[in-house]
Motif scaffolding. Structure first.
Motif, PDB file in Angstrom:
ATOM      1  N   MET A  91      13.841 -44.980  54.449  1.00 29.01           N
ATOM      2  CA  MET A  91      12.882 -45.357  55.495  1.00 29.01           C
ATOM      3  C   MET A  91      13.526 -45.267  56.870  1.00 29.01           C
ATOM      4  SD  MET A  91      10.838 -48.611  54.163  1.00 29.01           S
ATOM      5  CE  MET A  91      11.366 -49.022  52.525  1.00 29.01           C
TER       6      MET A  91
ATOM      7  N   ALA B  34      14.026 -45.448  60.719  1.00 30.46           N
ATOM      8  CA  ALA B  34      13.466 -46.499  61.538  1.00 30.46           C
ATOM      9  C   ALA B  34      12.494 -45.997  62.581  1.00 30.46           C
ATOM     10  CB  ALA B  34      14.592 -47.242  62.221  1.00 30.46           C
TER      11      ALA B  34
ATOM     12  N   SER C 185      10.616 -43.521  63.031  1.00 29.93           N
ATOM     13  CA  SER C 185       9.298 -42.980  62.707  1.00 29.93           C
ATOM     14  C   SER C 185       8.331 -44.078  62.314  1.00 29.93           C
ATOM     15  CB  SER C 185       9.419 -41.984  61.558  1.00 29.93           C
ATOM     16  OG  SER C 185       9.648 -42.710  60.363  1.00 29.93           O
ATOM     17  N   LYS C 186       8.813 -45.288  62.220  1.00 38.93           N
ATOM     18  CA  LYS C 186       7.951 -46.387  61.784  1.00 38.93           C
ATOM     19  C   LYS C 186       6.802 -46.577  62.754  1.00 38.93           C
ATOM     20  CE  LYS C 186       9.660 -47.990  58.079  1.00 38.93           C
ATOM     21  NZ  LYS C 186       8.810 -47.900  56.915  1.00 38.93           N
ATOM     22  N   GLY C 187       5.638 -46.325  62.267  1.00 40.08           N
ATOM     23  CA  GLY C 187       4.399 -46.639  62.958  1.00 40.08           C
ATOM     24  C   GLY C 187       4.370 -46.436  64.447  1.00 40.08           C
ATOM     25  N   ASP C 188       4.890 -47.375  65.141  1.00 39.78           N
ATOM     26  CA  ASP C 188       4.508 -47.508  66.541  1.00 39.78           C
ATOM     27  C   ASP C 188       5.608 -47.139  67.510  1.00 39.78           C
ATOM     28  OD1 ASP C 188       6.171 -49.460  65.766  1.00 39.78           O
ATOM     29  OD2 ASP C 188       5.406 -50.888  67.230  1.00 39.78           O
ATOM     30  N   GLY C 189       6.608 -46.369  67.136  1.00 37.63           N
ATOM     31  CA  GLY C 189       7.685 -46.081  68.085  1.00 37.63           C
ATOM     32  C   GLY C 189       7.208 -46.136  69.531  1.00 37.63           C
ATOM     33  N   MET C 190       7.463 -47.236  70.188  1.00 35.25           N
ATOM     34  CA  MET C 190       7.029 -47.345  71.580  1.00 35.25           C
ATOM     35  C   MET C 190       8.068 -46.656  72.447  1.00 35.25           C
ATOM     36  SD  MET C 190       5.482 -51.180  71.842  1.00 35.25           S
ATOM     37  CE  MET C 190       6.470 -51.918  70.575  1.00 35.25           C
ATOM     38  N   ARG C 191       7.786 -45.432  72.826  1.00 33.57           N
ATOM     39  CA  ARG C 191       8.774 -44.650  73.540  1.00 33.57           C
ATOM     40  C   ARG C 191       9.229 -45.340  74.818  1.00 33.57           C
ATOM     41  NH1 ARG C 191       9.993 -39.081  72.762  1.00 33.57           N
ATOM     42  NH2 ARG C 191      11.285 -39.548  74.575  1.00 33.57           N
TER      43      ARG C 191
ATOM     44  N   LEU D  14       9.417 -48.330  75.600  1.00 40.53           N
ATOM     45  CA  LEU D  14      10.327 -49.439  75.321  1.00 40.53           C
ATOM     46  C   LEU D  14      11.707 -48.905  74.975  1.00 40.53           C
ATOM     47  CD1 LEU D  14      10.892 -52.441  74.734  1.00 40.53           C
ATOM     48  CD2 LEU D  14      10.091 -52.039  72.394  1.00 40.53           C
ATOM     49  N   ALA D  15      11.727 -47.858  74.118  1.00 42.52           N
ATOM     50  CA  ALA D  15      13.017 -47.294  73.696  1.00 42.52           C
ATOM     51  C   ALA D  15      13.766 -46.745  74.906  1.00 42.52           C
ATOM     52  CB  ALA D  15      12.784 -46.213  72.652  1.00 42.52           C
TER      53      ALA D  15
ATOM     54  N   THR E  46      -1.304 -54.557  65.117  1.00 37.77           N
ATOM     55  CA  THR E  46      -0.026 -54.354  65.792  1.00 37.77           C
ATOM     56  C   THR E  46       0.024 -55.107  67.121  1.00 37.77           C
ATOM     57  OG1 THR E  46       0.593 -52.603  67.322  1.00 37.77           O
ATOM     58  CG2 THR E  46      -0.880 -52.001  65.576  1.00 37.77           C
TER      59      THR E  46
ATOM     60  N   GLN F   9       0.306 -58.881  66.356  1.00 39.92           N
ATOM     61  CA  GLN F   9       1.638 -59.219  65.892  1.00 39.92           C
ATOM     62  C   GLN F   9       2.596 -59.416  67.080  1.00 39.92           C
ATOM     63  OE1 GLN F   9       3.420 -55.995  63.742  1.00 39.92           O
ATOM     64  NE2 GLN F   9       4.333 -57.342  62.222  1.00 39.92           N
TER      65      GLN F   9
ATOM     66  N   ASP G  10      12.410 -59.769  40.182  1.00 40.07           N
ATOM     67  CA  ASP G  10      12.988 -59.669  41.515  1.00 40.07           C
ATOM     68  C   ASP G  10      13.485 -61.020  42.041  1.00 40.07           C
ATOM     69  OD1 ASP G  10      13.753 -57.734  43.331  1.00 40.07           O
ATOM     70  OD2 ASP G  10      12.187 -58.351  44.730  1.00 40.07           O
TER      71      ASP G  10
ATOM     72  N   TYR H  11      14.943 -51.693  54.892  1.00 40.11           N
ATOM     73  CA  TYR H  11      13.847 -51.296  55.765  1.00 40.11           C
ATOM     74  C   TYR H  11      14.276 -50.170  56.704  1.00 40.11           C
ATOM     75  CZ  TYR H  11      10.089 -51.492  59.159  1.00 40.11           C
ATOM     76  OH  TYR H  11       9.052 -51.167  59.986  1.00 40.11           O
ATOM     77  N   PHE H  12      15.434 -50.329  57.329  1.00 40.59           N
ATOM     78  CA  PHE H  12      15.865 -49.323  58.304  1.00 40.59           C
ATOM     79  C   PHE H  12      16.596 -48.167  57.631  1.00 40.59           C
ATOM     80  CE2 PHE H  12      15.515 -53.045  61.159  1.00 40.59           C
ATOM     81  CZ  PHE H  12      14.659 -52.498  62.078  1.00 40.59           C
TER      82      PHE H  12
ATOM     83  N   PHE I   1      17.108 -51.680  69.062  1.00 44.19           N
ATOM     84  CA  PHE I   1      15.912 -50.926  69.449  1.00 44.19           C
ATOM     85  C   PHE I   1      14.653 -51.407  68.745  1.00 44.19           C
ATOM     86  CE2 PHE I   1      19.029 -48.036  71.179  1.00 44.19           C
ATOM     87  CZ  PHE I   1      18.396 -47.579  72.329  1.00 44.19           C
TER      88      PHE I   1
ATOM     89  N   PHE J  18      10.040 -59.744  62.596  1.00 47.98           N
ATOM     90  CA  PHE J  18       8.954 -59.787  61.604  1.00 47.98           C
ATOM     91  C   PHE J  18       9.520 -59.957  60.201  1.00 47.98           C
ATOM     92  CE2 PHE J  18       6.559 -56.879  64.733  1.00 47.98           C
ATOM     93  CZ  PHE J  18       6.145 -57.971  65.455  1.00 47.98           C
TER      94      PHE J  18
ATOM     95  N   GLN K 251      -0.681 -50.746  61.085  1.00 47.12           N
ATOM     96  CA  GLN K 251      -0.309 -50.298  62.398  1.00 47.12           C
ATOM     97  C   GLN K 251      -0.663 -48.833  62.609  1.00 47.12           C
ATOM     98  OE1 GLN K 251       3.035 -52.624  63.879  1.00 47.12           O
ATOM     99  NE2 GLN K 251       4.088 -50.717  63.517  1.00 47.12           N
ATOM    100  N   GLU K 252      -0.299 -47.999  61.609  1.00 44.78           N
ATOM    101  CA  GLU K 252      -0.554 -46.567  61.766  1.00 44.78           C
ATOM    102  C   GLU K 252      -2.040 -46.280  61.820  1.00 44.78           C
ATOM    103  OE1 GLU K 252       1.874 -45.094  58.635  1.00 44.78           O
ATOM    104  OE2 GLU K 252       3.641 -45.234  59.932  1.00 44.78           O
TER     105      GLU K 252
ATOM    106  N   GLU L 150      -3.377 -47.201  65.286  1.00 39.85           N
ATOM    107  CA  GLU L 150      -2.735 -46.637  66.471  1.00 39.85           C
ATOM    108  C   GLU L 150      -3.647 -45.632  67.162  1.00 39.85           C
ATOM    109  OE1 GLU L 150      -0.193 -47.759  68.696  1.00 39.85           O
ATOM    110  OE2 GLU L 150       0.197 -48.340  66.629  1.00 39.85           O
TER     111      GLU L 150
END
Lengths: 968, 158
Positions: free
Chosen positions: A1, A3, A5-11, A13-14, A89, A92, A246, B94-95, B105, B112, B142-143, B146
């Motif tokens: 996974m 990181a 590419s996760k959903g909302d990459g707020m450019r 912010l980055a 989103t 959250q 688990d 996760y990451f 970042f 969360f 989220q996706e 968006e």
């Protein structure tokens, strides 16, 4: 996974975060941040409505800036907008901002609560969870008020999703911690207990924490949880490592839940039901057995999780303290850990064994590990582990191994870390006294302590050795000889000079026969140290010298020469000068007989518990009121003791002002001590080893018997009716007594009423004197004390002593009023007096000056403690402040005396501004104790004061402020 | 109950803070400063627990990051050590092989995940699968929701 590419990459912010990371200097970073803040501000204020995404991005940037350590004072409104959005989103991020940057603006809270309410009602589990997380994170009172009714319903409703139940349980736990008064108990509680049976282990995990917290407060209500917890635990520990899927962690089944269940069981005694008890014992045995099995994995996580459960099981075994077999097994297990290669395990084993050592069943088993523990003391590289080893040696010490343990501790002391030296000194001193068979060993040990770590030997320690030497005549000669030898060292610690001076002053004669320690040699030896010592020690030595005049008449002239020298008679220090003058005079004019009487050997001290123990308890238990209480008394005694050395048994001085503080050596008030014959004082002194004024204590605590048997004469009764009409307007009279206990309460042409009172903790006794100022008799004289209804439940009064209905002209009669403070109060009781004078009925009422501050016990504390507590008492309702004009000349000394008279300890050097006064004390009532801090800031130019009081109770703060502000 | 958790770098930079007791910002900063200093001064082989004020500090270092928790007197040190480890595993999963930069970042994600795992200072859900499932579901939401962004936004100019 991956990181990013996760959903909302707020450019945006980055990019901003990268910019900050690329800043070469702190200044550049601040510049970049300020630019960004300005940008966000303008966006938020701009005319163009921001879309949800932009809002989210900017709020995130603000969060990031906050996490860098900068203050953020805007953006809350935008965050509230986000959390009310329907987009997950945005919601959250909105909740996150509010959780991290809690704000107490009430309008904002109303909006937040509104958002939460909607989400809780949404029946969308993800939204509900976000809302519950927010409540748990913020946990404010406003939220508790808004939601404590709803959350239990969500928790026990049949159709609630598991994850929501989990959040709801812990949310309720948080609210119960912050506002326990608001969380309603009720029908839901029994259903919560049954969550222990839930199929979902996550739900059980969360619920167990909640139940533990609730059970600590209401054990009775959650009693049924015991059997459920035992059966749950039993199912876990007997399960195969794969059963729980688990929830198995590195081959250990549900370690978190197991620990929590074992913790819950520690809220209760061993189960009464035999079957449940048997099952629990089986569980504990299984856990102990598993510790012996070979590990299922080499990973440290496996052993940590397994041992976490094991240590918690041992805690439960110790808590129950009822199964000798389990206790001994636990001890053996810990013994193995003592030599484990993991430092963490050695640390925990030492810690856990300390508690085992106090159980009668396992004390002997713990003792077998003494060599290992001593070795740990010598070889551990980590000071925190060595500290644990010291603690354990102390805990396992008894008569059989005391000599060895004390020797090892002394040994270690030579190289011990400075941070733990004082504690070791206290421990050695306590053990040496407690287990001394031969008191020469005790004396040697204490002198060794002073030699090795003189700076860390507190006054309690050297006072105590003197008390013991004085009380045991078998050790006096030895002590004199030993201190004499120790004093030969070219550089000896000042504490040794003190002990040596005191002991030789009392018992130097016992070694004077030896030409090597003749009187003159003793004197010269002590006097050679004189000039290197501080004032209190010099004062003590002067008293030693005058005692020598009595013990050794042959060196009287030499001593008189010393006393007569300019450096003594004209010493700049007033205390030293006064001693020199008085002692010189005394030695010149008093006959041998008088000298022998005045300078007689100190009588034995009453037996009381070692004050050193108190000091150690205090070091170990921070912040607890009773401990602070004890410390304060110790400190009081320090102050007296240190300024007042070996006293003169002056029977000529017969002033009998009772000593107001504990006086370990009787140094502060020798006359009083001497006037009390030890035999008669013994009994009452044992009543309370730390009593401020022991004889008074005995009388202050009226026994139940006394209450019942004392004659209840009609004319001297405490009645609780409405107050008599004509109360002499007495607030001023009451004010007059706020800072003092004795004086004239009331006076007119006919009579005078005088008071003497003493208070200790929540008890008080007041002596009331009625003086007939006329030359004629008062007839039908009677008195009554009246409590208004509001006051009745807060203080209990009991008036006794029969008063003759006829009071002759010029005569004085006395009554005694016992007082018990049950809880804090505002009003003062009223004393009503009736009598006939010349045929006319006289009726008068005065308020009795029984005020809340009388139940103060002063508390000494350091500047750091003071301000830490000050901050803790920061809630608005805890603080009361008053600014007022000075009614009296602003004299520093008078102010100090008044603050001390008020009952608190006056703390020097606490306030950075030296002209301010700070004080601390604890109000004792039967029901509660209320800690109180005060600060008085005078402004001499404006002739004003500002008084601030902080206590944990609003009403107490109020009342104390009213009382004290009238005094200046 | 856990009172707070701090994540900070070897250079003493705070990367994440979570407080389960109400404290003023000033007090939080003071505690952070004091603890970062104390923990960084400790040598590698020393024990992971220390007494601090009336609390117990449990800490562990993972690569360049220190994870530091404050628990109360009756709390279990070893299980707290494994709380830290489980949190690291969750971040790692996760990451995908987590590093300090991921947390810098994506600090909001770190929060969360922590909220799903611990709540009110107690473990809420200790199953790794369940925690990650919850987070993934949220990411899916989220996706779906968006909205498309402008080109300028894509390259980070706003």
């Amino acid at each position: 996974m991956p990181a990013v590419s996760k959903g909302d990459g707020m450019r945006g912010l980055a990019v901003f975060i990268s910019d900050i990371r690329n800043c070469k200097s702190k200044e550049a970073e601040i510049k970049r941040i300020n630019k960004e803040l300005a940008n966000i501000r303008s966006k938020f204020k701009g005319d163009k409505a921001l879309d949800g995404y932009s809002k989210k991005k900017y709020v995130c940037k603000l969060l990031f800036i906050f996490l860098l350590g900068h203050d953020i004072d805007f953006g809350h409104m935008e965050a509230v907008n986000l959390l009310s959005s329907n987009r997950y989103t945005e919601k959250q991020i909105g909740y996150l901002f509010i959780s991290v940057l809690v704000n107490s603006n009430s309008e904002l809270i109303r909006l937040i609560n509104n958002g939460i309410k909607n989400d809780l009602a949404s029946r969308n589990p993800t939204f509900m969870n976000l809302a519950l997380h927010c409540i748990a994170n913020v946990g404010s009172r406003e939220m508790a008020e808004a939601f404590t009714a709803d959350i239990p319903k969500i928790l026990v409703a049949g159709d609630t999703m598991d994850s929501v139940k989990q959040s709801a349980a812990l949310c309720l736990l948080r609210l119960n911690r912050t506002s326990p008064d608001l969380v309603p108990m009720g029908e839901w509680t029994s259903r919560v207990v049954h969550l222990l049976n839930d199929q979902h282990l996550g739900v059980v995990t969360a619920a167990t924490s909640l139940i533990t917290t609730l059970a600590q407060k209401n054990p009775e209500e959650f009693k049924t949880s015991v059997s459920l917890a035992v059966s749950r635990l039993s199912r876990i520990v007997t399960s195969a490592s794969t059963d729980l899927q688990d929830y198995t962690y590195y081959f250990v089944p549900a370690p978190w839940l197991s620990v929590k269940l074992l913790r819950l069981l520690q809220c209760y005694p061993p189960p009464e039901d035999g079957a449940v008890r048997g099952r629990l014992t089986e569980c504990l045995e299984t856990i102990l057995n598993k510790a012996q099995e070979p590990p299922k994995s080499k990973k440290v996580q496996h052993s940590n999780a397994k041992n976490a459960v094991l240590f918690e099981a041992i805690s439960l075994i110790i808590h129950h303290d009822s199964e000798p077999n389990l206790l001994v097994r636990a001890c053996n297990q810990l013994g193995q850990f003592l030599q484990h290669r993991e430092t963490n395990l050695r640390y925990l084993a030492l810690e856990s064994m300390c508690t085992l050592a106090s159980s009668e069943f396992s004390h002997e088993a713990v003792k077998t590990h003494i060599e290992t523990v001593i070795n740990a003391l010598k070889t551990e590289r980590d000071v925190s582990v060595r500290q644990r080893a010291v603690d354990l040696l102390y805990a396992m010490c008894d008569r059989s191994n005391a000599q060895q343990i004390v020797a090892e501790m002394l040994n270690y002391l030579e190289t011990a870390d400075y941070s733990i030296r004082e504690e070791i000194v206290l421990k050695v001193a306590i053990l040496a006294e407690k287990y001394a068979v031969d008191y020469t060993w005790y004396v040697d040990t204490i002198l060794n302590l002073i030699r090795i770590a003189g700076d860390y030997v507190s006054e309690e320690v050297w006072y105590r050795v003197i008390q013991i030497v004085i009380n045991r005549d078998d050790v006096q000669g030895y002590s004199a000889k030993t201190v004499f030898e120790a004093l030969q060292a070219p550089a000896c610690h000042e504490n040794l000079v003190k002990v040596g001076g005191y002991i030789l002053g009392e018992f130097g004669n016992l070694i004077a026969g030896d030409p090597r320690s003749s009187p003159l040699i003793q004197f010269n030896l002590l006097h050679s140290k004189f000039h290197l010592c501080s004032v209190p020690t010099r004062a003590l030595l002067l008293s030693t010298y005058i005692k020598f005049v009595n013990l050794f008449p042959e060196i009287k002239a030499t001593i008189q020469d010393v006393l007569r020298s300019d450096s003594q008679l004209r010493n700049a220090d007033v205390e030293l000068q006064q001693r020199a003058v008085e002692y010189l005079r005394l030695s010149s004019i008093a006959s041998t007989d008088i000298l022998a009487t005045v300078l007689e050997e100190m009588p034995p001290f009453p037996e009381r518990e070692s004050s050193i123990l108190t000091k150690l308890k205090k070091k170990k238990g921070p912040g607890k009121v009773p401990d602070v209480e004890e410390t304060k008394k110790e400190r009081n005694s320090d102050m007296n003791g240190s300024t007042e050395p070996a006293s003169v048994n002056s029977s000529a001085v017969t002033m009998s002002t009772p000593s107001t503080s504990t006086d370990l050596l009787g140094l502060g008030s020798a006359p009083v001590l001497n006037s009390v014959a030890p035999s008669s004082a013994g009994g009452s002194l044992l009543v309370d080893v730390f009593s401020d004024n022991s004889p008074a204590v005995a009388s202050l605590a009226p026994s139940a018997e006394e209450n019942f048997t004392s004659p209840r004469i009609g004319s001297t009764d405490v009645v609780s009716d409405d107050p008599a009409a004509a109360v002499h307007d007495a607030d001023e009279l009451v004010d007059k007594f706020v800072c003092k206990n004795n004086g004239v309460l009331f006076e007119n042409q006919l009579m005078q009423i005088g008071l003497k009172s003493e208070f200790r903790q929540n008890l008080g006794r007041m002596y009331i004197f009625y003086g007939n100022k006329t030359s004629n008799q008062f007839q039908s004289f009677s008195t009554a004390v009246i409590c208004q209804d509001a006051l009745k439940t807060h203080i209990l009064l009991h008036l006794f002593c029969i008063v003759d209905p006829a009071v002759d002209g010029g005569a004085q009669v006395q009554q005694i009023l016992n007082i018990e403070c049950v809880s804090d109060f505002m009003e003062a009781p009223i004393l009503n007096i009736q009598f006939r004078y010349g045929g006319a009925l006289q009726n008068m009422s005065v308020k009795l000056p029984i005020t809340l501050n009388k139940f103060f016990q002063p508390t000494e504390m350091t500047s750091q403690d003071f301000f830490q507590r000050w901050k803790q008492l920061g809630a608005p309702q805890q603080e009361v402040q008053k600014i007022f004009k000075a009614k009296h000349p602003m004299d520093t000394e008078v102010t100090k005396a008044k603050i001390i008279g008020f009952g608190v300890a006056l703390l020097d050097m606490v306030d950075p501004n030296p002209s301010n006064f700070t004080g601390a004390g604890v109000i004792h009532t039967k029901n509660i104790q209320v800690g109180c801090l005060l600060r008085l800031e005078p402004n001499t130019q404006a002739q004003m004061y500002r008084l601030t009081l902080r206590t944990s109770r609003e009403t107490v703060s109020q009342r104390l402020c009213e009382l004290l502000s009238e005094q200046f | 109950m856990m009172q707070f958790m701090l994540l900070f770098s070897r250079q003493g930079k705070l990367r994440l803070q979570k407080w389960y007791v109400p404290l003023s910002d000033k007090e939080k900063k003071k505690i952070t400063r004091e603890l970062v200093q104390t923990v960084l001064a400790r040598k590698p082989k020393m024990c992971s627990f220390l007494e601090w004020r009336d609390l117990k500090i449990v800490y562990k270092r993972y690569a360049s990051l220190y994870f530091c928790c404050a628990i109360e007197d009756q709390d279990n040190e070893l299980i707290t050590l494994e709380i830290i480890h489980r949190y690291v595993e969750l971040l790692d999963k996760y990451f995908g092989s987590v590093c300090e930069l991921d947390i810098i970042f994506n600090f909001e994600k770190a929060y969360f995940i922590l909220d799903e795992f611990l709540l009110g200072g107690e473990a809420q859900e200790t199953s790794k699968k369940n925690v990650l499932k919850a987070i993934e579901q949220a990411d899916l939401l989220q996706e779906e929701t968006e909205t498309p962004r402008s080109v300028l936004e894509e390259i980070g100019l706003t």
